[in-house]
Write a protein that holds these residues in place. Sequence first.
Motif, PDB file in Angstrom:
ATOM      1  N   VAL A  90       0.830  -1.199   0.000  1.00  0.00           N
ATOM      2  CA  VAL A  90       0.000   0.000   0.000  1.00  0.00           C
ATOM      3  C   VAL A  90       0.867   1.253   0.000  1.00  0.00           C
ATOM      4  O   VAL A  90       1.815   1.363   0.779  1.00  0.00           O
ATOM      5  CB  VAL A  90      -0.906   0.023   1.254  1.00  0.00           C
ATOM      6  CG1 VAL A  90      -1.688   1.313   1.342  1.00  0.00           C
ATOM      7  CG2 VAL A  90      -1.840  -1.183   1.263  1.00  0.00           C
ATOM      8  N   PHE A  91       0.512   2.181  -0.873  1.00  0.00           N
ATOM      9  CA  PHE A  91       1.107   3.520  -0.866  1.00  0.00           C
ATOM     10  C   PHE A  91       0.013   4.506  -0.478  1.00  0.00           C
ATOM     11  O   PHE A  91      -1.125   4.390  -0.931  1.00  0.00           O
ATOM     12  CB  PHE A  91       1.632   3.900  -2.254  1.00  0.00           C
ATOM     13  CG  PHE A  91       2.818   3.103  -2.683  1.00  0.00           C
ATOM     14  CD1 PHE A  91       4.103   3.558  -2.417  1.00  0.00           C
ATOM     15  CD2 PHE A  91       2.663   1.904  -3.355  1.00  0.00           C
ATOM     16  CE1 PHE A  91       5.214   2.825  -2.818  1.00  0.00           C
ATOM     17  CE2 PHE A  91       3.763   1.168  -3.762  1.00  0.00           C
ATOM     18  CZ  PHE A  91       5.044   1.623  -3.487  1.00  0.00           C
ATOM     19  N   THR A  92       0.357   5.500   0.364  1.00  0.00           N
ATOM     20  CA  THR A  92      -0.589   6.571   0.664  1.00  0.00           C
ATOM     21  C   THR A  92      -0.101   7.844  -0.026  1.00  0.00           C
ATOM     22  O   THR A  92       1.025   7.889  -0.513  1.00  0.00           O
ATOM     23  CB  THR A  92      -0.709   6.808   2.184  1.00  0.00           C
ATOM     24  OG1 THR A  92       0.516   7.370   2.677  1.00  0.00           O
ATOM     25  CG2 THR A  92      -1.011   5.505   2.926  1.00  0.00           C
ATOM     26  N   ASN A  93      -0.945   8.876  -0.059  1.00  0.00           N
ATOM     27  CA  ASN A  93      -0.472  10.127  -0.666  1.00  0.00           C
ATOM     28  C   ASN A  93      -0.850  11.383   0.110  1.00  0.00           C
ATOM     29  O   ASN A  93      -0.485  12.474  -0.284  1.00  0.00           O
ATOM     30  CB  ASN A  93      -0.900  10.242  -2.129  1.00  0.00           C
ATOM     31  CG  ASN A  93      -2.388  10.296  -2.325  1.00  0.00           C
ATOM     32  OD1 ASN A  93      -3.153  10.267  -1.368  1.00  0.00           O
ATOM     33  ND2 ASN A  93      -2.818  10.365  -3.568  1.00  0.00           N
ATOM     34  N   GLU A 106      -2.169  18.789  -0.497  1.00  0.00           N
ATOM     35  CA  GLU A 106      -1.342  18.237   0.569  1.00  0.00           C
ATOM     36  C   GLU A 106      -0.706  16.908   0.204  1.00  0.00           C
ATOM     37  O   GLU A 106      -0.051  16.278   1.041  1.00  0.00           O
ATOM     38  CB  GLU A 106      -2.186  18.072   1.839  1.00  0.00           C
ATOM     39  CG  GLU A 106      -2.687  19.389   2.409  1.00  0.00           C
ATOM     40  CD  GLU A 106      -3.537  19.211   3.657  1.00  0.00           C
ATOM     41  OE1 GLU A 106      -3.398  18.166   4.335  1.00  0.00           O
ATOM     42  OE2 GLU A 106      -4.336  20.120   3.946  1.00  0.00           O
ATOM     43  N   PHE A 107      -0.874  16.441  -1.045  1.00  0.00           N
ATOM     44  CA  PHE A 107      -0.258  15.189  -1.455  1.00  0.00           C
ATOM     45  C   PHE A 107       1.248  15.272  -1.218  1.00  0.00           C
ATOM     46  O   PHE A 107       1.894  16.254  -1.583  1.00  0.00           O
ATOM     47  CB  PHE A 107      -0.524  14.892  -2.926  1.00  0.00           C
ATOM     48  CG  PHE A 107      -1.918  14.405  -3.222  1.00  0.00           C
ATOM     49  CD1 PHE A 107      -2.867  14.266  -2.240  1.00  0.00           C
ATOM     50  CD2 PHE A 107      -2.272  14.077  -4.519  1.00  0.00           C
ATOM     51  CE1 PHE A 107      -4.145  13.822  -2.517  1.00  0.00           C
ATOM     52  CE2 PHE A 107      -3.548  13.634  -4.820  1.00  0.00           C
ATOM     53  CZ  PHE A 107      -4.481  13.498  -3.817  1.00  0.00           C
ATOM     54  N   VAL A 125       4.008   4.964   4.059  1.00  0.00           N
ATOM     55  CA  VAL A 125       3.372   6.247   4.339  1.00  0.00           C
ATOM     56  C   VAL A 125       4.043   7.312   3.476  1.00  0.00           C
ATOM     57  O   VAL A 125       5.270   7.344   3.341  1.00  0.00           O
ATOM     58  CB  VAL A 125       3.475   6.584   5.838  1.00  0.00           C
ATOM     59  CG1 VAL A 125       2.922   7.968   6.128  1.00  0.00           C
ATOM     60  CG2 VAL A 125       2.722   5.527   6.662  1.00  0.00           C
ATOM     61  N   CYS A 126       3.234   8.173   2.886  1.00  0.00           N
ATOM     62  CA  CYS A 126       3.728   9.144   1.910  1.00  0.00           C
ATOM     63  C   CYS A 126       4.726  10.124   2.521  1.00  0.00           C
ATOM     64  O   CYS A 126       4.791  10.305   3.738  1.00  0.00           O
ATOM     65  CB  CYS A 126       2.561   9.908   1.288  1.00  0.00           C
ATOM     66  SG  CYS A 126       1.554  10.810   2.462  1.00  0.00           S
ATOM     67  N   GLY A 127       5.514  10.729   1.630  1.00  0.00           N
ATOM     68  CA  GLY A 127       6.480  11.736   2.041  1.00  0.00           C
ATOM     69  C   GLY A 127       7.834  11.169   2.389  1.00  0.00           C
ATOM     70  O   GLY A 127       8.701  11.891   2.881  1.00  0.00           O
ATOM     71  N   ASN A 128       8.047   9.894   2.106  1.00  0.00           N
ATOM     72  CA  ASN A 128       9.305   9.243   2.460  1.00  0.00           C
ATOM     73  C   ASN A 128      10.015   8.718   1.218  1.00  0.00           C
ATOM     74  O   ASN A 128       9.395   8.491   0.184  1.00  0.00           O
ATOM     75  CB  ASN A 128       9.047   8.097   3.444  1.00  0.00           C
ATOM     76  CG  ASN A 128       8.511   8.615   4.754  1.00  0.00           C
ATOM     77  OD1 ASN A 128       9.178   9.384   5.443  1.00  0.00           O
ATOM     78  ND2 ASN A 128       7.295   8.243   5.101  1.00  0.00           N
TER      79      ASN A 128
END
Length: 197
Positions: A90-93, A106-107, A125-128
């Motif tokens: 799973v990827f979040t954004n 805010e993506f 979790v996004c942003g990494n």
Amino acid sequence: MSVHGDVAPGAFVHESAWIDAGARVGTGSRIWHFVHILPGTVIGENCILGQNVMAGPEVTIGDGCKIQNNVALYRGVTLEDHVFCGPSCVFTNVLTPRAHVERKEEFALTLVRKGATIGANATIVCGNTLGAYCMVAAGAVVTKDVPDFALMAGIPARRIGWVSHAGERLGDDLTCPRTGARYRLDGETLIPEENAA
């Protein structure tokens, strides 16, 4: 099959797949059952997208990637070459989603570097950024940047060791048991030794 995007010669698209206008699929890539490629998505050469994969809009997938069944790659995700995404990872954004509030501004971007492996049912979790040739264990939850060659496991994921280019766990001698390639530590950074076997 509904193909409105640019599919290179030599690529295979299953009859149940949908390729939207503005999407591109590279030579030798194989797009399987019920895959949906959204506009602006670029898929490199010799990739495999398994059943029920969704990518886009505006996702970049490098050459030689293998994306197993039931993976969704949302806007903001970039895979470099030779990335493996295990089944149902799973990827979040967005970090604070709400159904009743639009938060596209805010993506957060997620970058998966060359040769990385993400295990089945892992969550990114996004942003990494996931470092080159790292390995994320099945079911792990990544909440921060991952170093190159790191072996990550747990919730939240933490580094429990190191892996080689070949994906083998390294022992105390930092020598790959599969290839004999040697590595060394520089602080918290694993570095391949030149001229290793």
